[in-house]
Design a protein around this motif. Structure first.
Motif, PDB file in Angstrom:
ATOM      1  N   THR A   1       0.916  -1.323  -0.078  1.00 53.90           N
ATOM      2  CA  THR A   1      -0.196   0.162  -0.090  1.00 53.90           C
ATOM      3  C   THR A   1       0.810   1.382   0.073  1.00 53.90           C
ATOM      4  N   ASP A   2       1.867   1.260   0.765  1.00 53.70           N
ATOM      5  CA  ASP A   2       2.788   2.332   0.836  1.00 53.70           C
ATOM      6  C   ASP A   2       3.373   2.486  -0.551  1.00 53.70           C
ATOM      7  N   PHE A   3       3.941   1.571  -1.315  1.00 53.85           N
ATOM      8  CA  PHE A   3       4.416   1.473  -2.547  1.00 53.85           C
ATOM      9  C   PHE A   3       3.467   2.189  -3.641  1.00 53.85           C
ATOM     10  N   ILE A   4       2.116   1.777  -3.607  1.00 55.13           N
ATOM     11  CA  ILE A   4       1.244   2.101  -4.483  1.00 55.13           C
ATOM     12  C   ILE A   4       0.725   3.681  -4.176  1.00 55.13           C
ATOM     13  N   ASP A   5       0.685   4.039  -2.851  1.00 48.46           N
ATOM     14  CA  ASP A   5       0.359   5.512  -2.694  1.00 48.46           C
ATOM     15  C   ASP A   5       1.383   6.334  -2.864  1.00 48.46           C
ATOM     16  N   THR A   6       2.774   5.937  -2.542  1.00 49.20           N
ATOM     17  CA  THR A   6       3.897   6.799  -3.098  1.00 49.20           C
ATOM     18  C   THR A   6       3.896   6.853  -4.824  1.00 49.20           C
ATOM     19  N   PHE A   7       3.761   5.910  -5.406  1.00 53.14           N
ATOM     20  CA  PHE A   7       3.722   5.919  -7.070  1.00 53.14           C
ATOM     21  C   PHE A   7       2.439   6.913  -7.413  1.00 53.14           C
ATOM     22  N   ASN A   8       1.263   6.812  -6.882  1.00 46.90           N
ATOM     23  CA  ASN A   8       0.442   7.594  -7.405  1.00 46.90           C
ATOM     24  C   ASN A   8       0.289   9.047  -6.919  1.00 46.90           C
ATOM     25  N   ALA A   9       1.153   9.223  -5.780  1.00 49.82           N
ATOM     26  CA  ALA A   9       1.253  10.553  -5.144  1.00 49.82           C
ATOM     27  C   ALA A   9       2.072  11.348  -6.237  1.00 49.82           C
ATOM     28  N   ALA A  10       3.218  10.809  -6.769  1.00 41.80           N
ATOM     29  CA  ALA A  10       4.161  11.453  -7.508  1.00 41.80           C
ATOM     30  C   ALA A  10       3.410  11.964  -8.849  1.00 41.80           C
ATOM     31  N   GLY A  11       2.547  11.616  -9.324  1.00 40.84           N
ATOM     32  CA  GLY A  11       1.743  11.885 -10.408  1.00 40.84           C
ATOM     33  C   GLY A  11       2.511  12.102 -11.614  1.00 40.84           C
ATOM     34  N   ASN A  12       3.509  11.481 -12.210  1.00 42.17           N
ATOM     35  CA  ASN A  12       4.415  11.472 -13.074  1.00 42.17           C
ATOM     36  C   ASN A  12       4.439  10.579 -14.196  1.00 42.17           C
ATOM     37  N   ARG A  13       3.534   9.597 -13.898  1.00 44.27           N
ATOM     38  CA  ARG A  13       3.332   8.501 -15.126  1.00 44.27           C
ATOM     39  C   ARG A  13       1.929   8.706 -15.734  1.00 44.27           C
ATOM     40  N   SER A  14       1.941   8.153 -16.829  1.00 43.00           N
ATOM     41  CA  SER A  14       0.680   7.952 -17.643  1.00 43.00           C
ATOM     42  C   SER A  14      -0.405   6.708 -17.122  1.00 43.00           C
TER      43      SER A  14
END
Length: 283
Positions: free
Chosen positions: A33-46
């Motif tokens: 969940t931490d991995f997913i949240d961090t990835f989505n929070a970055a907001g730099n992917r498509s």
């Protein structure tokens, strides 16, 4: 995080054998969940990720239970049937013409190859006869014992659509198959413009494990260990071209079991090596 874990357990009907097992799985759930949240929070992917059915599995456990493609030999693709196609539509979705069955779930069985092959066979049957019929992956598992060794070694406890001991009328057949020229997305595009195509990919990355929506652009390895079916292609509003794929991990993965993988990325093998080993059945 404890509340999110309890909500996840309720949603997917999970329980644990004891307190220690629950604590172990909670830690994995929290890390994912931490991995997913961090990835989505970055907001730099498509694309975005989401908590799904696999949230209490380590990536290693996920790879062991949901991938496992074993590769046979390729035929010479010089006889590629769609080689002479000169014009293709700008986008294609074989679902819209009723040529794609619903998403299935391979369960904890490394038999993605069977689902990818059957999906393409179901589609070519519909395109040639007008009848869309859900065919049996179990039959392939029972018959293919040399290359893929059934369910990663012969587990017959997972019966998907038939009882292998009971003969059934033939629901569909193919005359053979052809390989699309390897590492050639232009050739692959020609093929998909005419029919869904089975492909092998790398499905082992954590980002792919938790993919939810958008056009997936990586991270991927070059070794293929999973199989999906390309059922279309297109371009999103940001101008990113993609392959539309049907997966066999159930409807909770991706967009109801379907996903978009970047097309024309500049990588000769394609994102996740999607252009490395495409093939399609012949009616």
């Amino acid at each position: 995080m404890v509340e999110r874990h309890h909500q996840w357990m309720t949603q997917f009907g999970r329980s644990y054998k004891d307190v220690a097992d629950k604590a172990h799985r909670f830690k994995i759930f929290k890390d994912n969940t931490d991995f997913i949240d961090t990835f989505n929070a970055a907001g730099n992917r498509s694309y975005t990720l989401a908590i799904n059915d696999f949230a209490n599995l380590t990536n290693e456990e996920f790879v062991l239970t949901r991938t496992g493609l074993k590769m046979g030999s390729r035929r010479n693709s010089s006889a590629f049937m769609h080689a002479d196609v000169t014009e293709v539509p700008s986008s294609m979705d074989w679902r819209t013409v009723g040529a794609v069955t619903g998403v299935k779930d391979q369960g904890k069985c490394g038999c993605c190859w069977a689902f990818a092959a059957v999906a393409a066979t179901e589609s070519i049957k519909q395109l040639t006869t007008g009848n869309l019929v859900s065919l049996s992956e179990q039959e392939l598992l029972d018959c293919d014992t040399s290359v893929n060794q059934g369910c990663n070694g012969g587990n017959r406890d997972l019966a998907y659509h038939c009882n292998p001991e009971r003969p059934a009328p033939r629901a569909g057949k193919i005359s053979g198959y052809e390989d699309v020229p390897a590492n050639d997305e232009e050739a692959l595009l020609k093929a998909v413009s005419k029919q869904p195509v089975s492909v092998s990919i790398d499905g082992s990355g954590s980002q792919f494990q938790f993919y939810k929506s958008g056009v997936f652009t990586g991270e991927c390895a070059t070794m293929t260990n999973h199989a999906v079916t390309i059922v279309g292609y297109g371009e999103n509003s940001d101008g990113i071209k993609y392959w539309l794929v049907k997966n066999s991990w159930g409807t909770d993965w991706g967009e109801a079991g379907f996903g978009m993988i970047q097309r024309e990325s500049g990588n000769v093998e394609g994102i996740c090596s999607i252009a490395k080993r495409p093939s399609y059945p012949l009616a």
